[in-house]
Design an enzyme around this catalytic site. Structure first.
Site, PDB file in Angstrom:
ATOM      1  N   ASN A 163       0.835  -1.198   0.000  1.00  0.00           N
ATOM      2  CA  ASN A 163       0.000   0.000   0.000  1.00  0.00           C
ATOM      3  C   ASN A 163       0.874   1.253   0.000  1.00  0.00           C
ATOM      4  OD1 ASN A 163      -2.441   1.654   0.191  1.00  0.00           O
ATOM      5  ND2 ASN A 163      -3.409  -0.197   0.981  1.00  0.00           N
ATOM      6  N   ARG A 164       0.306   2.398   0.383  1.00  0.00           N
ATOM      7  CA  ARG A 164       0.943   3.693   0.142  1.00  0.00           C
ATOM      8  C   ARG A 164       1.586   4.285   1.394  1.00  0.00           C
ATOM      9  NH1 ARG A 164      -3.677   3.252  -2.983  1.00  0.00           N
ATOM     10  NH2 ARG A 164      -3.316   3.646  -5.208  1.00  0.00           N
ATOM     11  N   HIS A 198       3.476  -0.082  -2.635  1.00  0.00           N
ATOM     12  CA  HIS A 198       3.873  -1.492  -2.696  1.00  0.00           C
ATOM     13  C   HIS A 198       5.381  -1.677  -2.809  1.00  0.00           C
ATOM     14  CE1 HIS A 198      -0.263  -2.499  -2.706  1.00  0.00           C
ATOM     15  NE2 HIS A 198      -0.500  -2.377  -3.988  1.00  0.00           N
ATOM     16  N   HIS A 226      -1.368 -10.056  -3.222  1.00  0.00           N
ATOM     17  CA  HIS A 226      -2.153  -9.143  -4.057  1.00  0.00           C
ATOM     18  C   HIS A 226      -2.908  -9.919  -5.147  1.00  0.00           C
ATOM     19  CE1 HIS A 226      -3.211  -5.470  -6.203  1.00  0.00           C
ATOM     20  NE2 HIS A 226      -2.580  -4.738  -5.300  1.00  0.00           N
ATOM     21  N   TYR A 247      -5.784 -11.169  -7.527  1.00  0.00           N
ATOM     22  CA  TYR A 247      -7.007 -10.638  -8.130  1.00  0.00           C
ATOM     23  C   TYR A 247      -7.970 -11.803  -8.312  1.00  0.00           C
ATOM     24  CZ  TYR A 247      -4.744  -6.201  -9.585  1.00  0.00           C
ATOM     25  OH  TYR A 247      -4.116  -4.983  -9.631  1.00  0.00           O
ATOM     26  N   ASP A 270     -10.957   1.432  -3.352  1.00  0.00           N
ATOM     27  CA  ASP A 270      -9.526   1.210  -3.140  1.00  0.00           C
ATOM     28  C   ASP A 270      -9.232   1.740  -1.745  1.00  0.00           C
ATOM     29  OD1 ASP A 270      -6.895   0.550  -3.430  1.00  0.00           O
ATOM     30  OD2 ASP A 270      -6.430   2.039  -4.973  1.00  0.00           O
ATOM     31  N   GLN A 318      -7.550  -4.146   2.625  1.00  0.00           N
ATOM     32  CA  GLN A 318      -7.728  -3.246   1.493  1.00  0.00           C
ATOM     33  C   GLN A 318      -8.643  -3.917   0.468  1.00  0.00           C
ATOM     34  OE1 GLN A 318      -6.287  -0.227   1.522  1.00  0.00           O
ATOM     35  NE2 GLN A 318      -6.571   0.544  -0.561  1.00  0.00           N
ATOM     36  N   GLU A 325      -6.893  -7.496   0.324  1.00  0.00           N
ATOM     37  CA  GLU A 325      -5.498  -7.534   0.744  1.00  0.00           C
ATOM     38  C   GLU A 325      -5.373  -7.308   2.254  1.00  0.00           C
ATOM     39  OE1 GLU A 325      -3.328  -4.682  -1.832  1.00  0.00           O
ATOM     40  OE2 GLU A 325      -5.260  -4.577  -2.880  1.00  0.00           O
TER      41      GLU A 325
END
Length: 360
Positions: A88-89, A114, A184, A186, A258, A296, A324
């Protein structure tokens, strides 16, 4: 149980490709006694494929991925990868530890996302051990990698049980640092090759609050109640009915979901229920339990439509979603958030289990 032609029937390992410097990248396939299968590749210790049954027992691959190594290297969308060192950020790519400020690589506008420009998702991990239903990948990240302090040793352990996929992530360091790892993957429970999206999936999240974000998708620091909003998944809701709500500014900022959800469990030594995802069409159900305090939820907003995936399929917006488990975004700059600090002598441990059923 029906076994389509593309589903592996035996466990094994092999060469998935070779890095530009000549380093080999292996694949390993796990198969349980029911015929379910998972394939993990060494690049980013990534979950490349996962075959689980629908309500009729028919197996299908439910995660997005690529068929070749070069596609992963050319298209960094974190498909199935372990993200880190900090998933993440991080705002401005800056944080302070014991009075010392660190600047890490920026790769998401003004943020580090990430792990920076070359996170652990882009590195070749070593297949350290494997068996029919079990594989361990390891990675040594040197001091200063992407600006992060401390030499860190990371271990990703995948186990395919009779009814679940278990992922255990651990890390140790030789100097004070921050660690936040996640898988991560999908997911599309209708099948990665089905051509359908996830808008009809039903989602339940064990969260009463989420962390709203600013224009750079950095948490504001608030814990906002989900009640009465499009973020309320405390009971099952179809994702698509809320995703296009034009009145919610938070959805507009992120082009969809998100956002980090604050799990009721708050994190713990053993996994607790975090989410339930179901596809009414195929009947597949996935339940996620984790030791992490946050989750997340990402609705695949930035899949470009030009991304070529497995079997030549183009991956479009909302063709899959990510759940996540992790620490909160920007935790190193938010003392009120769960800490991501790791010291020498400690072991970071993240356990997430994905249970699968075919009864929806």
């Amino acid at each position: 149980m029906p076994t389509p032609e593309n589903v592996p029937t035996l466990p094994g390992r092999g060469l998935f490709g070779t890095m530009p410097d000549g380093t080999p990248v292996e694949w390993v396939t796990l198969v349980n006694r029911h015929g379910w299968a998972a394939r993990i590749i060494g690049l980013g210790a990534s979950l490349q494929a996962l075959w689980v049954p629908d309500r009729h027992g028919v197996l299908d691959d439910i995660v997005l991925g690529h068929d070749d190594l070069q596609s992963y290297l050319d298209n960094r969308t974190f498909l199935g990868a372990i993200a880190g060192r900090y998933a993440n950020r991080i705002a401005g790519g800056r944080f302070t530890l014991d009075g010392q400020e660190f600047q890490v690589a920026l790769n998401d506008g003004p943020n580090c996302l990430h792990g920076g420009k070359q996170g652990v998702d882009l590195l070749p991990w070593t297949l350290a051990e494997h068996g029919p239903t079990h594989a361990v990948f390891t990675l040594h990240s040197p001091d200063g990698a992407e600006g992060f302090p401390g030499a860190v040793d990371i271990r990703a352990e995948y186990t395919l049980t009779d009814d679940s996929l278990l992922i255990v992530l651990t890390a140790t360091t030789d100097a004070v640092t921050i660690i936040n790892l996640t898988n991560h993957a999908y997911f599309n429970l209708g099948g990665a090759m089905s051509g359908g999206d996830i808008l009809g999936h039903e989602l339940t999240l064990a969260a009463d609050h989420y962390t709203p974000v600013d224009a750079n998708l950095i948490p504001t620091g608030d814990l906002r109640p989900v009640a009465g909003s499009v973020f309320d998944f405390s009971s099952p809701h179809t994702i698509g009915t809320r995703l296009r709500d034009g009145t919610e500014a938070q959805l507009a900022l992120a082009r969809g979901y998100d956002h980090n959800f604050v799990l009721r469990s708050g994190g713990g030594a053993e996994p607790s229920f975090a989410a339930r995802l179901s596809d009414p069409v195929t009947g597949r159900v996935m339940e996620l339990s984790t030791t992490e305090p946050g989750l997340q939820f990402y609705s695949g907003n930035f899949l470009p439509g030009s991304l070529i995936g497995k079997g030549g399929r183009l991956y479009r917006q909302s063709d899959a979603l990510c759940l996540e488990p992790q620490k909160f975004p920007d935790s190193p700059n938010r003392p009120s958030f769960p800490s991501a600090r790791l010291e020498p002598g400690q072991t970071y441990r993240h356990v997430s289990r994905y249970w699968f059923k075919g009864t929806a």
